[in-house]
Each structure stands twice: as C-alpha cells, then as structure tokens.
Design a protein around this motif. Sequence first.
Motif, mmCIF file in Angstrom:
data_model
loop_
_atom_site.group_PDB
_atom_site.id
_atom_site.type_symbol
_atom_site.label_atom_id
_atom_site.label_comp_id
_atom_site.label_asym_id
_atom_site.label_seq_id
_atom_site.Cartn_x
_atom_site.Cartn_y
_atom_site.Cartn_z
ATOM 1 N N MET A 1 0.780 -1.637 0.487
ATOM 2 C CA MET A 1 0.055 -0.063 -0.393
ATOM 3 C C MET A 1 0.748 1.222 0.454
ATOM 4 S SD MET A 1 -3.326 1.147 2.439
ATOM 5 C CE MET A 1 -3.941 -0.645 1.903
ATOM 6 N N TRP A 2 0.387 1.794 -0.951
ATOM 7 C CA TRP A 2 1.268 3.300 -0.844
ATOM 8 C C TRP A 2 1.104 3.855 0.464
ATOM 9 C CZ3 TRP A 2 4.196 4.802 -4.980
ATOM 10 C CH2 TRP A 2 3.253 4.682 -6.454
ATOM 11 N N LYS A 3 2.598 4.377 0.788
ATOM 12 C CA LYS A 3 2.858 5.677 2.367
ATOM 13 C C LYS A 3 2.456 7.130 2.483
ATOM 14 C CE LYS A 3 6.296 6.531 5.668
ATOM 15 N NZ LYS A 3 7.167 6.189 6.436
ATOM 16 N N PHE A 4 1.308 7.595 2.704
ATOM 17 C CA PHE A 4 1.034 8.320 2.422
ATOM 18 C C PHE A 4 1.816 9.819 3.627
ATOM 19 C CE2 PHE A 4 -1.876 6.078 0.147
ATOM 20 C CZ PHE A 4 -2.241 7.123 -0.855
ATOM 21 N N ARG A 5 1.939 10.907 3.246
ATOM 22 C CA ARG A 5 2.436 12.329 3.987
ATOM 23 C C ARG A 5 1.601 12.205 5.199
ATOM 24 N NH1 ARG A 5 5.431 12.998 -0.509
ATOM 25 N NH2 ARG A 5 4.008 15.666 0.135
ATOM 26 N N ARG A 6 2.337 12.887 5.696
ATOM 27 C CA ARG A 6 0.858 13.761 7.209
ATOM 28 C C ARG A 6 1.074 14.932 6.583
ATOM 29 N NH1 ARG A 6 3.481 9.460 10.253
ATOM 30 N NH2 ARG A 6 4.777 11.494 11.098
ATOM 31 N N SER A 7 0.389 14.964 5.515
ATOM 32 C CA SER A 7 -0.211 17.115 5.406
ATOM 33 C C SER A 7 -1.063 17.042 3.895
ATOM 34 C CB SER A 7 1.157 17.150 4.458
ATOM 35 O OG SER A 7 1.316 16.098 3.489
ATOM 36 N N VAL A 8 -1.839 18.193 3.802
ATOM 37 C CA VAL A 8 -2.288 18.282 3.122
ATOM 38 C C VAL A 8 -1.932 19.620 2.329
ATOM 39 C CG1 VAL A 8 -4.567 19.888 3.216
ATOM 40 C CG2 VAL A 8 -3.952 19.055 5.187
ATOM 41 N N LYS A 9 -2.223 18.826 0.509
ATOM 42 C CA LYS A 9 -1.982 19.842 -0.578
ATOM 43 C C LYS A 9 -3.056 20.671 -0.536
ATOM 44 C CE LYS A 9 -0.479 19.040 -5.530
ATOM 45 N NZ LYS A 9 0.450 18.263 -6.275
ATOM 46 N N THR A 10 -2.743 22.016 -1.200
ATOM 47 C CA THR A 10 -3.938 22.790 -1.660
ATOM 48 C C THR A 10 -3.579 23.256 -2.822
ATOM 49 O OG1 THR A 10 -4.264 23.437 0.246
ATOM 50 C CG2 THR A 10 -5.017 24.820 -1.357
ATOM 51 N N LEU A 11 -4.913 22.750 -3.776
ATOM 52 C CA LEU A 11 -4.553 23.736 -5.147
ATOM 53 C C LEU A 11 -5.046 24.741 -5.752
ATOM 54 C CD1 LEU A 11 -4.363 20.025 -5.396
ATOM 55 C CD2 LEU A 11 -3.742 20.763 -7.705
ATOM 56 N N TYR A 12 -4.474 25.435 -6.856
ATOM 57 C CA TYR A 12 -6.063 27.232 -6.489
ATOM 58 C C TYR A 12 -6.304 27.083 -8.000
ATOM 59 C CZ TYR A 12 -3.366 27.867 -2.268
ATOM 60 O OH TYR A 12 -2.519 27.454 -1.530
ATOM 61 N N ALA A 13 -7.511 27.763 -8.363
ATOM 62 C CA ALA A 13 -8.014 27.892 -9.476
ATOM 63 C C ALA A 13 -7.277 29.324 -10.927
ATOM 64 C CB ALA A 13 -9.173 29.115 -9.874
ATOM 65 N N GLY A 14 -5.738 28.815 -11.402
ATOM 66 C CA GLY A 14 -5.668 29.342 -11.941
ATOM 67 C C GLY A 14 -5.722 30.463 -13.214
ATOM 68 N N LYS A 15 -5.048 31.529 -13.940
ATOM 69 C CA LYS A 15 -4.926 32.093 -14.456
ATOM 70 C C LYS A 15 -6.415 31.757 -15.365
ATOM 71 C CE LYS A 15 -1.064 32.433 -17.162
ATOM 72 N NZ LYS A 15 0.479 33.422 -17.465
ATOM 73 N N ASN A 16 -6.479 30.840 -15.506
ATOM 74 C CA ASN A 16 -7.516 30.655 -17.129
ATOM 75 C C ASN A 16 -8.478 29.876 -16.587
ATOM 76 O OD1 ASN A 16 -4.641 31.055 -19.271
ATOM 77 N ND2 ASN A 16 -4.657 29.494 -18.741
ATOM 78 N N SER A 17 -9.060 29.527 -15.868
ATOM 79 C CA SER A 17 -9.897 29.465 -15.232
ATOM 80 C C SER A 17 -10.944 30.611 -15.756
ATOM 81 C CB SER A 17 -10.545 29.734 -13.366
ATOM 82 O OG SER A 17 -8.754 28.492 -13.561
ATOM 83 N N ARG A 18 -11.847 29.967 -16.364
ATOM 84 C CA ARG A 18 -12.994 31.280 -16.839
ATOM 85 C C ARG A 18 -14.638 30.049 -17.071
ATOM 86 N NH1 ARG A 18 -9.546 33.499 -16.891
ATOM 87 N NH2 ARG A 18 -9.124 34.792 -19.210
ATOM 88 N N GLY A 19 -15.467 30.677 -16.061
ATOM 89 C CA GLY A 19 -17.324 30.587 -15.900
ATOM 90 C C GLY A 19 -17.107 29.718 -15.095
ATOM 91 N N GLY A 20 -16.530 29.341 -13.854
ATOM 92 C CA GLY A 20 -17.108 27.531 -13.378
ATOM 93 C C GLY A 20 -16.697 26.588 -14.105
ATOM 94 N N ASN A 21 -15.802 26.929 -15.115
ATOM 95 C CA ASN A 21 -14.084 25.703 -15.226
ATOM 96 C C ASN A 21 -13.004 26.352 -14.660
ATOM 97 O OD1 ASN A 21 -16.226 24.726 -17.063
ATOM 98 N ND2 ASN A 21 -16.160 26.039 -18.702
#
Length: 639
Positions: A1-21
């Motif tokens: 089984m994969w070993k997962f680090r005890r952390s949270v990864k955050t992703l952000y809406a990039g500059k190319n995001s438009r109208g809910g996409n």
Amino acid sequence: MWKFRRSVKTLYAGKNSRGGNYDWVDSPPKTLSKKVAKAHDRVALKVFKIPDCSKPTISGRTPLKIHAVDIQSPYLVSALKDIVKEEGVNLEVSETAHFQEPFKPLFFCYDKILSLSQSTTEAIAAEHLVLLVTVLNEIFGDLMRTLSNLKKSRLISYPLAWTHFPHGSLVYSSASECARVCRVKSTQYESDQHEGNRLALNCEEIAFDGKTFAWRPLRLLIPEFRGNQQVDSLPNFLFDFHLEKEKVERRLRERAVRVLEYQELCYKEYEGVALFTAGCKGLRYNVSGRILIDHHGYNKHHEGFQRLENNTAGNTSGSDGKEKSAYLEPLTKEQQKANKETMLAREQDLIFVTPILEGFALKNKVWLNFFVDDIKPINWNDDAYDHLVYHEEQKDLVLSFVDNHKRLRHGVHDVIIGKGQGLIVLLSGPPGTGKTLTAEAIADKTRRPLYYLQAEDLGTNPAVLGSKIKKVFEMATEWDAVILLDEADVFMAQRSPADITRNELVSIFLRELEYFQGIIFLTTNLYSTIDVAFRSRVHIHLLFDPLSFSSRRILWEKFLARLPATELPPAQSEDAQGGIGKDALTELAKWDLNGREIKNSIKTVRTWCVCKGVGLNLSRLESGIRVTAPQARKVEGEA
C-alpha cells in the motif's frame, strides 16, 4: 500500500479559469517554488480553492474559499465509508473520494467525523482524521456560527435552507391543502423558467400500492425567498421546529388509522378540494358530491396500467397458464386485515401514511386524488323512491330487478357467452315527468353508485365513441353502478340510408350495449323515433305520461311537505304551513305543469318569501308559477 505523508496539498484556480471551469494549479497567488510544489505530489488530502466572490476584496486581494476536497488517504476513506453511506454516498477504499461544495455529506456527518477523530487509536488514521477535521473547520466554521444564530431565532435563509434537511430527517408540509409528514432522501437547488428558483426536497411517504402499505417517493418544494424567514412560515419545514409536534403526531396517527380502511372499493360523499395529476400537470377541483375510492381503478383507467403478459413485476400464473398481473386484483378481506394489523404494529411509522386516496368523482367525471379528512359517509335518500309518482307494482318490479341483478344475470344466457347479461331500462316520456328521478331514486334505494351521463360526455365522433363507451361500461361494471344516460336519443335514433354518420353511432352503441353486463337506464323524450333494434333489446320500458291532475296534486303536496319551517320567519311559520290547505292544493294542481316546473316554482317562491320575511300562500305560489313557467295554463275544469 502506498505510504501517504501527514500533510494537506492545496490547489488553486489558475489564471485560465473561466465561468466555473477551473484550471487547477499548485501555485497560490504568489507562485510556489518547484521544490515546494513537488512536495505536494502525494498527500492525504487535496484542497481546491477559488476566489470567494461573496466577500469584499481588501487591498487588491480577493479572499479564497475551499471549492472541493479530494481524500486520497485510504485510511481516511476507510474510516468515512460507513459514516457517509447514511447520506447516500458510497466510497471505495482503493479510489479517491471527491467532495465538492456545499459538501453536504461532510456537513451532515461532521459530528460523527469529529467523534471518530477523537476516539480512533490507530495512529495514521487518527492523524489523517485530525487533518480532515481541520479542513472541515475551515469550510464550515463561519457557516455553523451563522446557522447557530439563525436557529436560535427560528430563522432560515434560502441559500442555507439545505442544511435543515439531512438524509432521514422529517419534513412537515402544509402544502397541497393538507398537513403531512414525510422523510427526506435528498435535496437539490433547481431553476425553472416559469416557477423560478426553488429547493427541491426528495422525500418519501407511506401509501397503499395495491398489495400493501409501502414507501413511495414524494417531491416537495421551497420557493426562493429573500432575507431570513421564520422557519414555520414556509410551506415545508423541519418537523422539529413545529410548536405542537406531539399534538400533530397524535392527529396524524388517528388519520392514518382511517386511511387503513380504504384498501377496497368504497362509495362515499366528499366536500372539498381534490387534486388532478397527469404527468407533470396538476390541477385543483372543487368536489361536492359522491365519489368512489378506487385505487385499482385509478391505476387501471387513469394511470393506464394494463395486464400485460410480459409484465413480470408482481405477476401470478392463472389457471390458463398465462401470466396475470396480481397488481390489479382486489385484496381479500383477510389480506386487508393483515395489512392493517401490520401497519398498526408500526406505530412510529403511522405519521408517514399519506392522507391522499385515489378515486373517481361521479359528478365531475374525472379521476382525482382525495383528502381523507374530507370524505364522509353517504346520506342515502330513501325518500326519493317514495316520492316517485308512478304505479307501485311497476316501481317495485324495476327495484327488484336492479337489486338482484348480479344473481339474476347468471340465469338465462345468450347463445354467445357474455352477451345479453346486462339490464337495460328505457324511460320514455315528456320532460319533467320523473324519468331521471326514477333512476336516481332506485340507485339510492339499492345502495349503488349512479354514474350520470349525457350524450356530450360520450361525444358523437364514431372514431372514438366505441372506446369511450367501452371504458364507461367497464368502470360501471367494476363499481356495480347504475348508469343513467340522459337524453340518449342520438344513440338510439332510427337508422336511415340518408345519414351514414348517425347510423354508425347507433351501430357502435348497439354493439357495446350487447356485451354490457351492468345496469343502464336510458331516457328519451322521443320513443317513436327509436330504432327497432333497440326496442327488442330493452328489458324494461317505463312510459311516463304527462302528469294528470291527481299526480300534480300529489307532487305539490310532497314538495311543500319537504320545506323546512325553520328557514321561514318564526312569526310566519305557522301561517306558512296552514296557508297551503286542501283547497289551495287543488288550485295549484290545476296548473298544467310537469314535476320539474312544480319544483322550480316552489324553490323560487320560497327563496322570495325568506328574503322578504313573509309566508308562503296560494297567491304567492301562483305568482311564482307565472314567472317560472309563463307558458303554463290553468285548467279550471279539473278538480
């Protein structure tokens, strides 16, 4: 089984995001270094953030909010699997669990997740649960504080209305003219171009399905509203907010016990609003009169369910080896009793029993949904039979044939099985001589439903006449009802080579009548024009002559005797009764009127006298005759 680090990864809406996409990137507004971004590759949680347009921009920076969460840790997914299943979410340990705002399952399961994080002893799972609770606190922190303040004041806002209805919660509904309680399955916000925005509550209630009392879906709506509203001002709200919850539960259980009695065909009175449903269309009917509670007929004739040989649901094999649908078969008394006892044992579920019963409104001639609270026993009018001015022996003959029709129809059979088993009674004579009243009185005397029809109810289009008559005859036979087809001349007229359409109508009606197994009264003012083929098929023919002087006198006496003295002014009541003596009755009987004209004259003069506060007398009644029947003449020689 994969070993997962005890952390949270955050992703952000990039500059190319438009109208809910959204174009998800690792970099927040200030770009992370590649080394830091790489460290986010395999984590227990992924959090996706977007600009929060509901909050003001400060110093050129727009606040962010969590838009979605991916749970990658199998420890977390395994721990949440059984918890969120109660909210209708099925997780697989080997797959990432994705949740998106408004995060309904996580919101409704927050307390259980928090409790689990505090009680779990397995180290990695406990650490990952703490991470999840931290993220949930960021998502729901402000929301929970807002909800706490609203609930303390018994308030609700439209955007947060969904938070009131977790899976399995109870909804009190005062919509559709009747209070009811149902159980929530799910919710979603909807938009309709005609009805606007609304929150749809997908619920379930208990209803009779033809075999037993079972859960069925029910859809309730909360229309969009502005600002905050009192919770119990909405048409549908959480039952816990009802100020008289225990009282309502007691009343709903008492009502459910009444509903359990309607598993078979019932003939009743109804006074109130009834609902018509066909597809997405819903209409309200004001119903005042007699109805038939008929679940099987509703499904068969309105919903269109049929006995199909390839229909496997609920089918049983008949003696001929073919599959026959048990769904449309009425229950036995033993089955009904078993259903009732089963439901009474489920006392807590009685509040969910629907107040709606399916049936047919005889006066409106339409299949409707009736409210059980507005159903009353029938007040039989036995006086109507005694009121008939006709030969007693002939009246009794018709009554006996109608009353014993089921037993008698199995006596003499036609050469062709199924033919000639109906009872056809022809009533002919001039208007107002008692033809219609005869059918009504005999139906009441024999405790049968009366299905009143006129030619326009069937139409004069040969292409559809046969199917309409067939359905009417089939329903009447199932109900053991008396059909009264008033002014049936158009279907019985003498056929002629010059009128092909009329000939076709007569032929269709004659053919369907041949195989009809019920009771039908046909009235006509023109017996001489009836086709000879009909005359030979009539079992009983009552001829109504114009009323004689003695018959008119009897009718005047009977109608006047029915007037309630309490509706007349007290000071005039005695005068009103005493003012119509034998001499006055003799004078009134001299007027050449039919029964309907006599009744209309009395009704009109009575109303006039009540309004004026005066009593009935001969003079006023004769004035009423001149107004209601100006063509009538008084025959002075009669006495």
